[in-house]
Design a protein around this motif. Structure first.
Motif, short mmCIF file in Angstrom:
data_model
loop_
_atom_site.label_atom_id
_atom_site.label_comp_id
_atom_site.label_asym_id
_atom_site.label_seq_id
_atom_site.Cartn_x
_atom_site.Cartn_y
_atom_site.Cartn_z
N ILE A 126 73.05 31.61 14.35
CA ILE A 126 72.02 32.43 14.98
C ILE A 126 70.66 31.76 14.74
O ILE A 126 70.30 31.45 13.60
CB ILE A 126 71.98 33.86 14.37
CG1 ILE A 126 73.36 34.53 14.41
CG2 ILE A 126 70.89 34.71 15.02
CD1 ILE A 126 73.75 35.14 15.72
N GLU A 127 69.92 31.54 15.81
CA GLU A 127 68.59 30.93 15.68
C GLU A 127 67.60 32.01 15.22
O GLU A 127 67.44 33.02 15.88
CB GLU A 127 68.16 30.37 17.04
CG GLU A 127 66.86 29.59 16.96
CD GLU A 127 66.30 29.26 18.35
OE1 GLU A 127 67.03 29.38 19.36
OE2 GLU A 127 65.11 28.90 18.39
N TYR A 128 66.99 31.80 14.07
CA TYR A 128 66.11 32.85 13.56
C TYR A 128 64.75 32.31 13.15
O TYR A 128 64.60 31.15 12.81
CB TYR A 128 66.75 33.58 12.37
CG TYR A 128 66.83 32.77 11.10
CD1 TYR A 128 67.93 31.96 10.85
CD2 TYR A 128 65.80 32.82 10.16
CE1 TYR A 128 67.99 31.21 9.70
CE2 TYR A 128 65.86 32.06 9.00
CZ TYR A 128 66.97 31.26 8.78
OH TYR A 128 67.03 30.52 7.63
N GLU A 129 63.78 33.19 13.24
CA GLU A 129 62.43 32.90 12.78
C GLU A 129 62.16 33.86 11.62
O GLU A 129 62.55 35.02 11.65
CB GLU A 129 61.47 33.19 13.94
CG GLU A 129 60.01 33.09 13.61
CD GLU A 129 59.14 33.70 14.75
OE1 GLU A 129 59.52 33.60 15.94
OE2 GLU A 129 58.11 34.29 14.42
N SER A 130 61.51 33.35 10.57
CA SER A 130 61.12 34.25 9.48
C SER A 130 59.85 33.70 8.84
O SER A 130 59.52 32.53 9.01
CB SER A 130 62.22 34.37 8.43
OG SER A 130 62.34 33.16 7.73
N LEU A 131 59.12 34.56 8.17
CA LEU A 131 57.89 34.12 7.51
C LEU A 131 58.09 34.21 6.01
O LEU A 131 58.49 35.26 5.51
CB LEU A 131 56.72 35.04 7.89
CG LEU A 131 56.14 34.95 9.30
CD1 LEU A 131 55.05 36.00 9.45
CD2 LEU A 131 55.60 33.57 9.57
N GLN A 132 57.83 33.13 5.30
CA GLN A 132 57.80 33.22 3.84
C GLN A 132 56.47 32.64 3.40
O GLN A 132 56.30 31.43 3.40
CB GLN A 132 58.94 32.44 3.18
CG GLN A 132 60.15 33.29 2.88
CD GLN A 132 61.24 33.04 3.87
OE1 GLN A 132 61.45 31.90 4.27
NE2 GLN A 132 61.92 34.09 4.30
N ILE A 133 55.53 33.53 3.13
CA ILE A 133 54.18 33.05 2.88
C ILE A 133 53.80 33.31 1.43
O ILE A 133 53.88 34.43 0.94
CB ILE A 133 53.19 33.75 3.84
CG1 ILE A 133 53.55 33.30 5.25
CG2 ILE A 133 51.76 33.38 3.50
CD1 ILE A 133 53.04 34.21 6.31
N LYS A 134 53.46 32.24 0.75
CA LYS A 134 53.13 32.39 -0.67
C LYS A 134 51.61 32.30 -0.90
O LYS A 134 51.12 32.61 -1.97
CB LYS A 134 53.84 31.30 -1.51
CG LYS A 134 55.36 31.34 -1.38
CD LYS A 134 55.97 32.57 -2.07
CE LYS A 134 57.46 32.71 -1.74
NZ LYS A 134 57.85 34.06 -1.37
N GLU A 135 50.88 31.87 0.14
CA GLU A 135 49.44 31.65 -0.05
C GLU A 135 48.65 32.97 0.01
O GLU A 135 49.15 33.98 0.52
CB GLU A 135 48.91 30.70 1.03
CG GLU A 135 48.89 31.37 2.39
CD GLU A 135 48.49 30.43 3.54
OE1 GLU A 135 49.23 29.48 3.79
OE2 GLU A 135 47.44 30.69 4.16
N HIS A 136 47.43 32.93 -0.45
CA HIS A 136 46.53 34.08 -0.32
C HIS A 136 46.07 34.16 1.13
O HIS A 136 45.61 33.18 1.71
CB HIS A 136 45.33 33.87 -1.25
CG HIS A 136 44.25 34.88 -1.02
ND1 HIS A 136 44.43 36.22 -1.27
CD2 HIS A 136 42.98 34.76 -0.53
CE1 HIS A 136 43.32 36.87 -0.95
NE2 HIS A 136 42.44 36.01 -0.50
N LEU A 137 46.20 35.35 1.74
CA LEU A 137 45.86 35.48 3.16
C LEU A 137 44.44 35.99 3.37
O LEU A 137 43.95 36.82 2.62
CB LEU A 137 46.82 36.47 3.83
CG LEU A 137 48.23 35.96 4.09
CD1 LEU A 137 49.15 37.12 4.42
CD2 LEU A 137 48.23 34.96 5.24
N THR A 138 43.80 35.50 4.44
CA THR A 138 42.52 36.06 4.89
C THR A 138 42.77 36.61 6.29
O THR A 138 43.83 36.34 6.88
CB THR A 138 41.45 34.96 4.99
OG1 THR A 138 41.87 34.03 6.01
CG2 THR A 138 41.26 34.24 3.66
#
Ligand SMILES: [Mg+2]
Length: 308
Positions: A126-138
């Motif tokens: 299955i082609e999937y997109e996911s976000l794994q964000i470790k940085e501080h967001l603005t």
């Protein structure tokens, strides 16, 4: 009739009980083991049932383990000959559902699920997109992360211990941008029993958040979803549901689910419920039988075999 403890049945009734089913389908956490910790004698009980000619399958609402991690746990408790296909958990029913949905066309999805569940998606192509964000967001980087390059056919939602605001926001974006995008969820558990005396909130309210901002209903594929019930019947060729017994430690996810499928039901008290919780439930929510743990089945089989 009030549920009866399987070891308080007469030996004749115990024999009738064991002869009344060909297949046992069991929940995992709280029954075969604890989320954190073990339950004595469960591997032995599974082996004893198989030796007595019963098919044994497992249905969990937890996809934050891969099949290999499930197998490791079955090996640790000494349960023999458990195969990948004997285990069903939400991401696997989701994969099955996506195949029907796509009618052969490859589906692209956005995943709000655990790394382990994503690994299962990858394994099944299955082609999937996911976000794994470790940085501080603005707010500026948030805008970048919310940009949609390619629409998806479905947003998948399940227990995901690292779930973050930006991941939820992106799920909402996907659903808002594409009115044909499906919202598909695993379990709808409101409480997650983590360890002895430690029950934490489940992920259901995060799904409510997604639903609120998209006006979308979700299709559930974990217990107690009727779609999952139909899937199990076709996967395991269950033509006589009354000859199947569902074992679990929860009333809604296990007992109600089993009953709605036409299975017999057995509640074990090794997980999240006490005997008082069981008695406090309305009669129609109570199981046919109960036991302290799966290990009682080993004793029951011995009682029956000694008599023959
Ligand atoms: Mg459970």
């Amino acid at each position: 009739m009030a549920p009866r403890h399987i070891l308080e049945l007469s030996v004749e009734e115990q024999r009738k009980f064991i002869d009344s089913f060909d297949m046992m389908i069991s929940d995992c956490d709280g029954v075969v083991w604890l989320l954190v910790g073990w339950i004595p004698g469960t591997g032995e009980a599974i082996n004893a049932l198989k030796d007595a000619g019963k098919a044994v399958k497992f249905v969990s609402n937890n996809s934050f383990r891969t099949d290999d991690q499930y197998m490791e746990k079955f090996n640790t408790i000494g349960a023999r000959n458990v195969q990948h296909d004997d285990i069903v958990h939400p991401v696997k029913s989701i994969v099955r559902y996506l195949h029907t949905l796509g009618k052969g066309k490859k589906q692209r999805v956005y995943s709000l699920m655990s790394l382990e569940a994503n690994e299962t998606l990858r394994k099944h192509g299955i082609e999937y997109e996911s976000l794994q964000i470790k940085e501080h967001l603005t707010s500026a980087t948030l805008v970048d992360y919310l940009a949609i390059d390619k629409p998806v056919d479905a947003v998948l939602f399940d227990i995901h211990l690292d779930m973050s605001y930006v991941e939820l926001a992106k799920a909402i974006r996907h659903l808002q941008q594409n009115e044909n995008c499906h919202l598909i969820a695993g379990g709808s558990d409101v409480i997650m029993p983590l360890a002895d005396n430690l029950n934490v909130a489940g992920f259901y309210d995060f799904l409510q958040h997604v639903k609120r901002y998209t006006n979308r209903e979700a299709t559930y594929l974990g217990k107690p979803s009727p779609i999952l019930g139909e899937m199990l019947k076709s996967m395991y060729n269950i033509t006589q549901p009354e000859r199947c017994i569902f074992v679990g430690d929860m009333l809604v996810q296990d007992v109600q689910f089993g009953k709605s499928c036409g299975f017999q039901s057995l509640l074990v008290l090794s997980g999240s419920l006490t005997i008082d919780d069981m008695h406090a439930a309305p009669p129609e929510a109570q199981p046919d039988y109960y036991a302290d743990s799966l290990a009682d089945l080993t004793q029951l089989l011995k009682n029956v075999q000694n008599k023959s």
